[in-house]
Design a protein around this motif. Structure first.
Motif, short mmCIF file in Angstrom:
data_model
loop_
_atom_site.label_atom_id
_atom_site.label_comp_id
_atom_site.label_asym_id
_atom_site.label_seq_id
_atom_site.Cartn_x
_atom_site.Cartn_y
_atom_site.Cartn_z
N LYS A 163 0.82 -1.21 0.00
CA LYS A 163 0.00 0.00 0.00
C LYS A 163 0.85 1.26 0.00
CE LYS A 163 -4.27 -1.79 1.97
NZ LYS A 163 -5.03 -1.45 0.75
N GLN A 197 6.83 12.77 -1.68
CA GLN A 197 6.98 11.33 -1.87
C GLN A 197 7.94 11.01 -3.01
OE1 GLN A 197 2.58 10.70 -2.10
NE2 GLN A 197 3.04 8.88 -0.89
N GLY A 216 2.85 8.06 -10.68
CA GLY A 216 2.09 9.01 -11.49
C GLY A 216 1.68 10.27 -10.78
N HIS A 217 0.65 10.93 -11.35
CA HIS A 217 0.25 12.26 -10.90
C HIS A 217 -0.31 12.26 -9.48
CE1 HIS A 217 -3.41 10.38 -12.46
NE2 HIS A 217 -4.09 11.18 -11.65
N ARG A 218 -0.74 11.11 -8.99
CA ARG A 218 -1.30 11.07 -7.63
C ARG A 218 -0.23 11.17 -6.55
NH1 ARG A 218 -5.97 6.34 -7.76
NH2 ARG A 218 -7.30 7.29 -9.39
N MET A 219 1.02 10.96 -6.91
CA MET A 219 2.10 10.99 -5.91
C MET A 219 2.60 12.41 -5.74
SD MET A 219 5.53 8.61 -5.71
CE MET A 219 4.55 7.13 -5.38
N GLY A 220 2.65 12.87 -4.50
CA GLY A 220 3.09 14.23 -4.21
C GLY A 220 4.58 14.40 -4.37
#
Length: 428
Positions: free
Chosen positions: A275, A310, A303-307
């Motif tokens: 996770k 991170q 991708g784009h969801r990772m800040g």
């Protein structure tokens, strides 16, 4: 139980969804019967010391074997700890214990010392039970019994259906058992998992005895019960899914750095490592060895969801791998004691390769005659080792001693020794 009583019990099951009587170990006639409710209903979850003491006293006063099961949340939480323990014994009924609220169950283990524990796939549950103080002195593994008896499907649901004639609902096997409070349907499912375990044990014992395999099974069960806890796995990062694609040592270093970073984060957050970051993403980063976060962000799993923070965290792991000297890089392939992979035998030692081929053929044929999986007759690793380095004198006594030295049980030694003597005597 008379035929009339058994018919009445089956009729009651069909109409009420109840469980069979405690002593009914026979297979139901006709279509399998859905098992919908525990016979005494769903017990309350034990979550304090007073309730635990009451359950321990009740189980200790019961009779016969103890059915045991445990539920984990490995797909959701870090590690393999137990989040629910289910127990059942004749005369005591079923108990559900919350090991989060009651983390020390050593008193339960002590009160039931000497009692036979019945588990399905015992090696899966014993580590998490050991963590909370539950260690059996004697056990009966219904999954292993099914394997030795030659059943083609040995999952609990399949075994209960084929042997006893009842259908277990298995829809909650992969839920997050760390959830609190646990929903009633989950508790019903958990209670039903131990409802027929002793009935299954009794039926399988009779079948093993009929086949002449009961003593073999007892040797296997004793070996499981007395086995020490496994050693911590060396280089666990090498088990990352997709590692076969990683060929270069620098790329291996990226896998190691990212795996260890992920593991620290997962342990701190108490979540499953998958996770935090998928194995696929780790391998993608290792193959690319990205030059910076702008490249890392284009890879699968980043991708784009990772800040940004991170991304920087994972890129820092990549940079640590890139900064290692040549001598600090992990070696390609894990150093393992024992023979090389079988695919290399023909080049390294053609005679050993011939021995292995003959041994595999002979062991497979024997396993088929005995109606059991080959790996339960003798482990493939044991066959490889004895074929790679056979005893100097290839006779029954020497081969038997070698098998015992590799951990084979007496029944395995007795069955396998004759065929291995022949296989190891293949002319050079």
């Amino acid at each position: 139980m008379t035929d009339a009583q058994e018919t009445a019990a089956d009729t009651s099951l069909r109409t009420t969804g109840g469980a069979p009587p405690e002593d009914d170990g026979s297979s139901a006639a006709g279509a399998p019967i859905p098992l919908l409710e525990p016979r005494e209903g769903i017990p309350p979850v034990v979550a304090d010391d007073a309730a635990l003491a009451d359950v321990i006293a009740r189980l200790a006063a019961g009779s016969g074997p103890l059915a045991v099961d445990a539920e984990r949340a490995s797909g959701y939480r870090y590690g393999q700890r137990a989040y629910l323990v289910q127990l059942r014994r004749q005369g005591a009924g079923t108990a559900l214990i919350d090991p989060v609220a009651c983390p020390d169950l050593s008193g339960l283990g002590e009160a039931l010392s000497g009692v036979e524990w019945v588990l399905h796939a015992a090696t899966q549950d014993l580590p998490c039970l050991r963590e909370i103080g539950m260690v059996p002195e004697r056990l009966f593994d219904t999954e292993l019994a099914g394997r030795l008896a030659g059943f083609p499907r040995v999952g609990l649901g399949a075994m209960v259906e084929s042997v006893l004639g009842y259908v277990l609902e298995k829809g909650h096997s992969a839920v997050d058992w760390s959830t609190r409070p646990l929903p009633e349907p989950w508790l019903r499912y958990a209670a039903l998992d131990v409802e027929l375990l002793v009935d299954l044990r009794d039926a399988l014992e009779k079948e093993l005895d009929r086949q002449g395999k009961l003593e073999w099974a007892r040797e296997e069960f004793d070996a499981i019960a007395t086995a020490p806890p496994p050693e911590p796995r060396k280089d666990p990062w090498r088990r990352t899914s997709g590692m076969h694609k990683v060929r270069r040592r620098r790329q291996l270093a990226v896998v190691r750095e990212m795996w260890e970073t992920r593991d620290r984060i997962a342990q701190r957050r108490d979540v499953s490592p998958g996770k935090v970051l998928s194995d696929t993403a780790i391998v993608e980063a290792a193959l690319a060895v990205p030059a910076g976060t702008h490249v890392l962000a284009t890879l699968n799993g980043f991708g784009h969801r990772m800040g940004r923070r991170q991304l920087e965290q994972w890129q820092a792991a990549v940079e640590r791998a890139k900064a290692l000297t040549e001598s600090q890089l992990p070696q390609q392939g894990q150093s393992v004691a024992g023979p090389p992979p079988p695919r290399a035998w023909a080049d390294k030692d053609p005679v050993a390769a011939a021995r292995l081929s003959a041994a595999r053929t002979a062991v497979t044929a024997l396993a088929e005659r005995l109606a059991m999986p080959q790996e339960n007759l003798i482990t493939p690793d044991t066959v490889r080792r004895i074929c790679w380095e056979p005893p100097k004198a290839v006779d029954a006594e020497s081969v038997a001693a070698a098998l015992a030295g590799y951990g084979a049980r007496p029944w395995q030694v007795a069955q396998v020794t004759p065929v291995l003597v022949d296989a190891l005597s293949v002319p050079e």
